[in-house]
Motif scaffolding. Structure first.
Motif, PDB file in Angstrom:
ATOM      1  N   CYS A 147      -6.981  -1.084   0.216  1.00  0.00           N
ATOM      2  CA  CYS A 147      -6.043  -1.579   1.220  1.00  0.00           C
ATOM      3  C   CYS A 147      -6.831  -2.090   2.436  1.00  0.00           C
ATOM      4  CB  CYS A 147      -5.091  -0.474   1.637  1.00  0.00           C
ATOM      5  SG  CYS A 147      -4.091  -0.914   3.081  1.00  0.00           S
ATOM      6  N   CYS A 190       0.858  -1.188   0.000  1.00  0.00           N
ATOM      7  CA  CYS A 190       0.000   0.000   0.000  1.00  0.00           C
ATOM      8  C   CYS A 190       0.894   1.238   0.000  1.00  0.00           C
ATOM      9  CB  CYS A 190      -0.902   0.005   1.225  1.00  0.00           C
ATOM     10  SG  CYS A 190      -1.794   1.556   1.437  1.00  0.00           S
ATOM     11  N   CYS A 236      -5.778   0.303   5.658  1.00  0.00           N
ATOM     12  CA  CYS A 236      -6.083   1.733   5.850  1.00  0.00           C
ATOM     13  C   CYS A 236      -7.211   2.251   4.957  1.00  0.00           C
ATOM     14  CB  CYS A 236      -4.826   2.569   5.648  1.00  0.00           C
ATOM     15  SG  CYS A 236      -4.305   2.735   3.936  1.00  0.00           S
TER      16      CYS A 236
HETATM   17 ZN    ZN Z   1      -2.887   1.091   3.383  1.00  0.00          ZN
END
Ligand code: ZN
Lengths: 285, 262
Positions: free
Chosen positions: A51, A33, A54
């Protein structure tokens, strides 16, 4: 002035080829990421390419986004082609490559769509088409989208993603900012709703025009939203810029974004907003 | 350096002249063209940006609103104005004054000499993009004539935000482009030293831009400032007479057609 031609070379062949290219990514591949730097199996990103740690939405092509966003879609202006007003060296080659990669004639996909039962004019910029840069055809397609939406009294939803104005078309790219802005204004004066959804990255002349002109401005999480590039800021001010200066979350805190919506929730949120605003326009018209 | 008065100049020479130290300042230009100028400060939100000077004045006895980007003369002033690169509050001040002009039915004249909107941390935090976007949106339908003169650099969206009205003129030694030639060369060729070459490719000279209908005319320059003021006044007078013949509906239609063609 003639600033565009009908594109003869882009057929469904290219679009099919692109679909295959999108699926070619091996599902066992590790991917990091870019925001939280955690690594995942590519397949862990799921259908939304998000992701798991997050919620950052990876950059996806306009056609990939379209697949899970709409219930119906009829594309507009898919054969417009720039006249290459500066006759810029190697530009045609770059355009051909981008067309194959994205299955688009330029950096935005436009058309009339339905999300659940709501009719709308929809534009999706494609970060894979020369960095999502805004050239004359990008501007023309978005302008026509607003003009059509104004005539048909429907809302506009635009997903932005852009490195800014397209250098290869010089001042003509700059003029798109003014051209689109006045189409936005006419649409707005007709009492119609315009929602922008900022996706990674939204910068430069796109931020400084239609991205920031929505009645409601949404953003995906952790999107880069800014006007000037970070390197330019650091070179100009001789100061280190905080790494999160242009994160959508910070931009929201400064008052320039209404809400951050995870990619998987965008469709529902848009359907709700469109429905909520549809009563008003029915009563008026 | 090539003199401002040489005819046949290369694009790179025009770029150098547009940025020349010999350029008139915003205040000199305002004083030369208008009378009784009164500066009006502030964006009514948070700030007063020195890079944008605005106010009311008289042009041949008619009230007008004047907005000019200001690079400053002294080192201190140049620091304060970021060499004429406006902050978001500058664009908000300009829009406030344009709306004020609309309310009182007076035309707006903008004088533009900026490398672009200021790229800074606080500029980002205060919504540089939003400030320019709002100018573009609102100016597209104001009911009063807006005439712009680019008198030095016309850099990118930061210049367009003040030059999106009914007429755009350029001084003979001025440039208007999507990005600086240095930035253009750096992005496209990874080599900012090819700026001269970039200047040529970019078609940023008044002559080229006139051919493309991006601008409406070129103001001839001469060593005598007086002569330049006289030329500008003559142009403004003619343009104002033409634009004031239009109803506000026609004015807005024509303004939008002007940009729709691109
Ligand atoms: Zn992330």
């Amino acid at each position: 002035m003639q600033l565009f031609n009908e594109l003869k070379t882009l057929g469904h062949k290219h679009i099919k080829a692109d679909k295959k290219a999108g699926e070619k990514v091996p599902s066992g591949m590790w991917i990091a990421c870019p925001k939280c730097h955690q690594s995942f199996y590519h397949k862990d990103l799921g259908v939304y390419q998000v992701c798991p740690n997050c919620e950052y939405g990876f950059r996806i092509t306009a056609r990939e986004r379209l697949k899970w966003l709409v219930d119906s879609f009829s594309e507009m202006d898919d054969s417009l082609k720039t006249t290459d007003p500066l006759k810029f060296p190697n530009y045609q080659k770059k355009l051909s490559k981008a067309r194959v990669q994205t299955g688009l004639n330029d950096s935005v996909l436009t058309g009339m769509a339905k999300i659940e039962d709501q009719r709308l004019a929809l534009g999706i910029m494609d970060p894979a088409f020369i960095m999502g840069s805004m050239g004359t055809i990008t501007g023309e397609k978005i302008t026509r989208l607003f003009e059509r939406a104004t005539r048909q009294k429907v809302p506009v939803v635009l997903f932005t993603s852009s490195g800014g104005a397209r250098m290869q078309e010089g001042i003509f790219s700059l003029m798109q900012m003014a051209k689109i802005s006045q189409a936005v204004k006419r649409h707005s004066e007709a009492g119609l709703l315009y929602i922008t959804v900022l996706t990674d990255p939204t910068t430069g002349g796109v931020t400084a025009s239609f991205a920031m002109q929505g009645d409601i401005i949404l953003s995906e999480p952790r999107v880069l939203v800014g006007f000037a590039g970070k390197r330019v800021i650091e070179q100009t001010t001789h100061q280190k810029v905080p790494s999160d200066l242009q994160d959508a979350e910070r931009v929201l805190e400064h008052g320039f974004i209404d809400a951050i919506v995870a990619r998987k929730d965008i469709k529902k949120k848009l359907a709700w907003l469109l429905e909520l605003h549809s009563k008003g326009s029915d009563a008026n018209g | 350096m090539v003199s401002l008065l040489d005819k046949k100049k290369t694009a790179a020479q025009i770029v150098a002249n547009a940025r020349s130290e010999e350029k008139m300042s915003a205040y000199e230009l305002i004083d030369g063209i208008f009378s009784e100028f009164m500066e009006l400060h502030g964006d009514r939100l948070s700030d007063d940006d020195a890079a944008i000077v605005g106010g009311i004045a008289k042009f041949n006895d008619t009230p007008v609103t004047v907005i000019a980007t200001n690079k400053g003369k002294s080192a201190e002033e140049r620091l304060r104005t970021h060499f004429g690169c406006p902050e978001p509050s500058g664009y908000r001040k300009s829009l406030r004054l344009i709306k004020q002009a609309e309310k009182f039915g007076r035309p707006v004249i903008t004088l533009v000499n900026t490398a672009g909107a200021y790229p800074g941390k606080s500029a980002e935090e205060n919504g540089q993009g939003e400030a320019i976007a709002r100018n573009l949106l609102e100016i597209s339908s104001v009911k009063i004539p807006v005439i712009s003169m680019i008198y030095g650099e016309g850099g990118s969206g930061g210049a367009l935000a003040l030059a999106c009205g009914d007429r755009v003129w350029m001084f003979e030694n001025s440039m208007y482009s999507v990005l600086s030639p240095e930035g253009f060369a750096a992005i496209l060729w990874k080599d900012s030293s090819r700026a001269d070459e970039a200047a040529d490719v970019m078609q940023l000279t008044p002559e080229k831009l006139l051919e493309q209908h991006i601008i409406d005319g070129i103001v001839p320059e001469s060593r005598s400032h007086k002569r330049v003021f006289k030329a500008v006044k003559k142009i403004l007078q003619k343009e104002l007479i033409d634009l004031e013949k239009l109803t506000s509906f026609e004015l807005i239609e024509k303004r939008q057609q002007r940009f729709r063609q691109f």
